[in-house]
Design a protein around this motif. Sequence first.
Motif, PDB file in Angstrom:
ATOM      1  N   UNK A 406      44.859  35.396  40.031  1.00  0.00           N
ATOM      2  CA  UNK A 406      44.786  36.834  39.693  1.00  0.00           C
ATOM      3  C   UNK A 406      43.305  37.193  39.559  1.00  0.00           C
ATOM      4  N   UNK A 407      42.871  38.047  40.415  1.00  0.00           N
ATOM      5  CA  UNK A 407      41.436  38.388  40.444  1.00  0.00           C
ATOM      6  C   UNK A 407      41.288  39.895  40.643  1.00  0.00           C
ATOM      7  N   UNK A 456      39.573  42.202  48.957  1.00  0.00           N
ATOM      8  CA  UNK A 456      38.848  43.474  49.124  1.00  0.00           C
ATOM      9  C   UNK A 456      39.661  44.670  48.668  1.00  0.00           C
ATOM     10  N   UNK A 457      40.930  44.475  48.551  1.00  0.00           N
ATOM     11  CA  UNK A 457      41.758  45.594  48.105  1.00  0.00           C
ATOM     12  C   UNK A 457      42.797  45.066  47.140  1.00  0.00           C
ATOM     13  N   UNK A 458      43.161  45.958  46.239  1.00  0.00           N
ATOM     14  CA  UNK A 458      44.121  45.547  45.221  1.00  0.00           C
ATOM     15  C   UNK A 458      45.499  45.358  45.845  1.00  0.00           C
ATOM     16  N   UNK A 459      46.229  44.434  45.283  1.00  0.00           N
ATOM     17  CA  UNK A 459      47.600  44.182  45.742  1.00  0.00           C
ATOM     18  C   UNK A 459      47.994  42.732  45.497  1.00  0.00           C
ATOM     19  N   UNK A 487      51.667  30.198  46.851  1.00  0.00           N
ATOM     20  CA  UNK A 487      50.711  30.605  45.791  1.00  0.00           C
ATOM     21  C   UNK A 487      50.587  32.128  45.810  1.00  0.00           C
ATOM     22  N   UNK A 488      50.740  32.752  44.634  1.00  0.00           N
ATOM     23  CA  UNK A 488      50.660  34.221  44.547  1.00  0.00           C
ATOM     24  C   UNK A 488      49.224  34.626  44.200  1.00  0.00           C
ATOM     25  N   UNK A 489      48.678  35.485  45.009  1.00  0.00           N
ATOM     26  CA  UNK A 489      47.316  36.005  44.752  1.00  0.00           C
ATOM     27  C   UNK A 489      47.450  37.500  44.419  1.00  0.00           C
ATOM     28  N   UNK A 490      47.073  37.799  43.169  1.00  0.00           N
ATOM     29  CA  UNK A 490      47.143  39.194  42.708  1.00  0.00           C
ATOM     30  C   UNK A 490      45.716  39.735  42.606  1.00  0.00           C
ATOM     31  N   UNK A 491      45.443  40.807  43.326  1.00  0.00           N
ATOM     32  CA  UNK A 491      44.100  41.440  43.306  1.00  0.00           C
ATOM     33  C   UNK A 491      44.246  42.760  42.547  1.00  0.00           C
TER      34      UNK A 491
END
Length: 507
Positions: A406-407, A456-459, A487-491
């Motif tokens: 989560x970044x 680069x973009x939220x999501x 792996x879940x990547x949350x932006x």
Amino acid sequence: MNPFIDVAAAAITPTTVTFTTNEATAWNDGIAEDGEGGSANIAGINMQFYNISDTSGTIIPEKLIHGDTQQSDSFHALTSYASNIASGWKGMGMQSSDGAEFRLKEFFYSNWGGSASITVVGYRNGTEVGNTSFTTDELVNNYDSKTVILGSAFYNVDKVLLYSTGPTWHGINNIQIDEPIITNAAPPTIGTQPTDKTVNVGGSASLSVAASGGATLSYQWYSNSTNSNVGGSLIGGATSASYSAPTSSAGTTYYYAVVTNTDSSASGNQTATATSNAAKVTVNALTHAATPTINTQPTDKTVNVGDSANLSVAASGGAALSYQWYSNSTNSNVGGTLVGGATNASYSAPTSSAGTTYYYVVVTNTDSSATGNQTAMATSNAAKVTVISLTHAATPTINTQPTDKTVNVGDSANLSVAASGGAALSYQWYSNSTNSNVGGTLIGSATSASYAAPTSSAGTAYYYVVITNTDSSATGNQTATATSNVATVTVIALTNASTPTIDTHRQ
């Protein structure tokens, strides 16, 4: 004293012997000779006449003469009854003193009382050849007489006995002696000759002869090495009108039959023969189909499961060759199991499972023109087909899974995986819009153990990696894969502080 008188041999002429003398001069020692007592002297033969006491012809030494053979006539005859003979068969006999043969044509028989059956038996060389009989019933009541005429059985005899079944006064006279008539068995007539035969070895060669001209025909076959019906070798047991010649070996042999007519009633030769023509039996050697020659043997094959294992044979030596393949569990070209449908010069052995099997082919030449075996076979060597189990690349083991991230937008989101289980591991990362490690989108150039997800973009995005082990030495699958967890990547979108507002107006 020898009562037999030898007379010089001369041609016999028909002569009637009639006894007309009295008892005192008719005979000596119970045996009358021809020419004695007023009877005819037969030139060329010395006849003897005597009385007998039994059917064997035992001579009665007494001189038995009885007169008045007929009431109205007075002459003397050889008789066969006297009161001093106590028992036994009574009769008369006649014979030649030196065994010369004669014909007894007839004699005059008289009876003076007593009913009996009279038997006349002729002999030649000690063997009975004629036998006839009559009864006295027709004569006894009137003291009658009759002329007894003898048939062909008495044509050539050397002794004749006449005896009765019981005592009776009777006698014989006017005995007619003639030259013997010799009758011989008739030669058979061969109506159908045996014919030539040409057969193959093992075939049937039946010979036959048809003959007639005798009541009792017998047969004897002979073999000969030359075309002749004399000098052959007697074939034991071949005593029928037909004979099956042996055909077990090739060659030419001649056969003939001697047909014999046996006539026991003949006074001379009682057998006569006729010999058939010689029949030629040719036995041809069999011709057999030629045995094929296998020029190229099937060779051993070692293949992996599923690979091709083609076997083939090259053969010659026949116009019509056929093939049949067999499988075997042992290294042998006998005792195998027929492979259905495998009837060509080549055969593709099955390789669906690992193991070792032996194969051979039987090549058959068929020759319908052969007179013997019309098929001949040749069997190939056994070819060993080894089917090896496949080896596959090992499936990698993922030791460390990629973890969720989560970044904020623009921050770093590094994903990584740790794997083992192969000498040459490769990686391919995928992104997905759902939390799944299948159906994702390949990320170009993302082929390392780690991957920096874009921020680069939220999501929210989901990532996984497929790890591939490549083993070029494997005989089966040379690649094997393992897929990581998702792996879940949350932006997260950035939030900024509010800009203060300066109010310049004071009240």
